[in-house]
Design an enzyme around this catalytic site. Structure first.
Site, mmCIF file in Angstrom:
data_model
loop_
_atom_site.group_PDB
_atom_site.id
_atom_site.type_symbol
_atom_site.label_atom_id
_atom_site.label_comp_id
_atom_site.label_asym_id
_atom_site.label_seq_id
_atom_site.Cartn_x
_atom_site.Cartn_y
_atom_site.Cartn_z
ATOM 1 N N PHE A 178 10.709 3.322 -78.885
ATOM 2 C CA PHE A 178 8.802 3.195 -78.216
ATOM 3 C C PHE A 178 8.884 2.280 -77.498
ATOM 4 O O PHE A 178 8.365 1.827 -76.977
ATOM 5 C CB PHE A 178 8.071 3.653 -79.030
ATOM 6 C CG PHE A 178 7.985 5.415 -79.301
ATOM 7 C CD1 PHE A 178 7.071 6.240 -78.385
ATOM 8 C CD2 PHE A 178 8.240 5.446 -80.097
ATOM 9 C CE1 PHE A 178 7.356 7.388 -78.573
ATOM 10 C CE2 PHE A 178 8.149 7.562 -80.443
ATOM 11 C CZ PHE A 178 7.720 7.635 -79.396
ATOM 12 N N MET A 179 9.527 0.851 -78.163
ATOM 13 C CA MET A 179 9.156 -0.262 -77.439
ATOM 14 C C MET A 179 9.900 -0.235 -76.871
ATOM 15 O O MET A 179 9.615 -0.889 -75.568
ATOM 16 C CB MET A 179 9.657 -0.974 -78.633
ATOM 17 C CG MET A 179 9.863 -2.837 -78.250
ATOM 18 S SD MET A 179 10.525 -3.513 -79.394
ATOM 19 C CE MET A 179 12.853 -3.535 -78.476
ATOM 20 N N MET A 216 8.240 -1.309 -73.294
ATOM 21 C CA MET A 216 9.150 -2.737 -72.101
ATOM 22 C C MET A 216 8.801 -1.497 -70.185
ATOM 23 O O MET A 216 9.225 -1.836 -69.076
ATOM 24 C CB MET A 216 10.561 -2.859 -72.118
ATOM 25 C CG MET A 216 10.461 -3.534 -73.616
ATOM 26 S SD MET A 216 11.707 -4.228 -74.270
ATOM 27 C CE MET A 216 11.365 -5.817 -75.439
ATOM 28 N N GLU A 217 10.088 -0.024 -69.853
ATOM 29 C CA GLU A 217 10.139 -0.016 -68.969
ATOM 30 C C GLU A 217 9.124 0.435 -68.140
ATOM 31 O O GLU A 217 9.042 -0.151 -66.877
ATOM 32 C CB GLU A 217 11.044 1.823 -69.718
ATOM 33 C CG GLU A 217 12.814 1.493 -69.776
ATOM 34 C CD GLU A 217 13.246 2.539 -69.838
ATOM 35 O OE1 GLU A 217 13.365 3.253 -68.745
ATOM 36 O OE2 GLU A 217 13.980 3.074 -70.684
ATOM 37 N N ARG A 257 16.428 -1.018 -62.841
ATOM 38 C CA ARG A 257 16.229 -0.301 -62.416
ATOM 39 C C ARG A 257 16.614 -0.135 -61.327
ATOM 40 O O ARG A 257 16.391 -1.242 -60.474
ATOM 41 C CB ARG A 257 14.611 -0.755 -62.845
ATOM 42 C CG ARG A 257 13.537 -0.313 -64.395
ATOM 43 C CD ARG A 257 12.102 -0.052 -63.600
ATOM 44 N NE ARG A 257 11.682 1.240 -63.898
ATOM 45 C CZ ARG A 257 12.487 2.227 -64.555
ATOM 46 N NH1 ARG A 257 13.182 1.764 -65.766
ATOM 47 N NH2 ARG A 257 11.626 3.618 -64.530
ATOM 48 N N HIS A 273 15.064 -6.104 -81.065
ATOM 49 C CA HIS A 273 13.556 -5.664 -82.168
ATOM 50 C C HIS A 273 13.641 -7.001 -82.666
ATOM 51 O O HIS A 273 14.621 -6.571 -83.706
ATOM 52 C CB HIS A 273 13.588 -4.397 -82.120
ATOM 53 C CG HIS A 273 13.004 -3.771 -82.921
ATOM 54 N ND1 HIS A 273 11.842 -2.110 -82.488
ATOM 55 C CD2 HIS A 273 11.144 -4.013 -83.018
ATOM 56 C CE1 HIS A 273 10.811 -1.995 -83.114
ATOM 57 N NE2 HIS A 273 10.477 -3.266 -82.955
ATOM 58 N N ALA A 307 8.599 2.369 -83.875
ATOM 59 C CA ALA A 307 10.175 2.797 -83.660
ATOM 60 C C ALA A 307 10.847 2.136 -82.484
ATOM 61 O O ALA A 307 10.323 1.500 -80.908
ATOM 62 C CB ALA A 307 10.785 4.229 -83.221
ATOM 63 N N THR A 308 11.750 1.688 -82.023
ATOM 64 C CA THR A 308 12.253 1.173 -81.452
ATOM 65 C C THR A 308 12.388 1.271 -79.784
ATOM 66 O O THR A 308 12.328 0.732 -78.786
ATOM 67 C CB THR A 308 14.604 0.665 -81.673
ATOM 68 O OG1 THR A 308 13.987 -0.351 -82.779
ATOM 69 C CG2 THR A 308 14.623 -0.058 -80.225
ATOM 70 N N GLY A 342 15.293 3.658 -64.499
ATOM 71 C CA GLY A 342 16.583 3.055 -65.060
ATOM 72 C C GLY A 342 17.636 2.744 -65.446
ATOM 73 O O GLY A 342 18.316 3.923 -65.385
#
Length: 132
Positions: free
Chosen positions: A38-39, A43-44, A114, A70, A35-36, A63
């Site tokens: 979770f991607m 990244m974070e 961030r 994606h 799922a996007t 963030g």
């Protein structure tokens, strides 16, 4: 916070499991793919790992901006690796270039922001907000 150099890098990796799949919390008819959200989480985490060595005790980074694409689906069982590179530092605001790869190809890319925060001050502000 110590000075954060442009070019500082961080990574975050995980294996795609059933709880990371789009069909578990979005649309049940979707195939078993990462799922996007979770991607983006990956990244974070890679971005935080890039700057963690420069944070003082009691500091973290939250963030503030996510702008990603994606690009490809990733099936259950694949290892995915996110990478982040510091591209800008403006006081406590840090900019990153981020990407994620699975075992075959790049699956996501973009930019992320961030802000370094003092965790105890953040908790105080949240407590005031709770009481409001």
């Amino acid at each position: 916070m110590r000075p954060i150099p442009i070019g500082a890098r961080g990574t975050y990796s995980m294996q795609v499991k059933p709880e990371h799949l789009a069909n578990q919390f979005k649309d049940a008819i979707l195939p078993e793919v990462l799922a996007t959200p979770f991607m983006i989480l990956m990244m974070e985490n890679a971005a935080l790992n890039a700057i963690r060595p420069y944070l003082d005790p009691g500091e973290s980074a939250v963030g503030t901006e996510v702008n990603v694409k994606h690009l490809a689906a990733t099936p259950t069982g694949h290892k995915v690796v996110a990478e982040a590179e510091v591209t800008s530092v403006d006081g406590r605001h840090i900019g990153f270039r981020v990407s994620v790869r699975d075992e075959v190809e790049e699956i996501g890319q973009g930019t992320h922001g961030r802000a370094v925060v003092d965790v105890s001050r953040m908790k105080e502000r949240l407590e005031k907000k709770r009481r409001a």
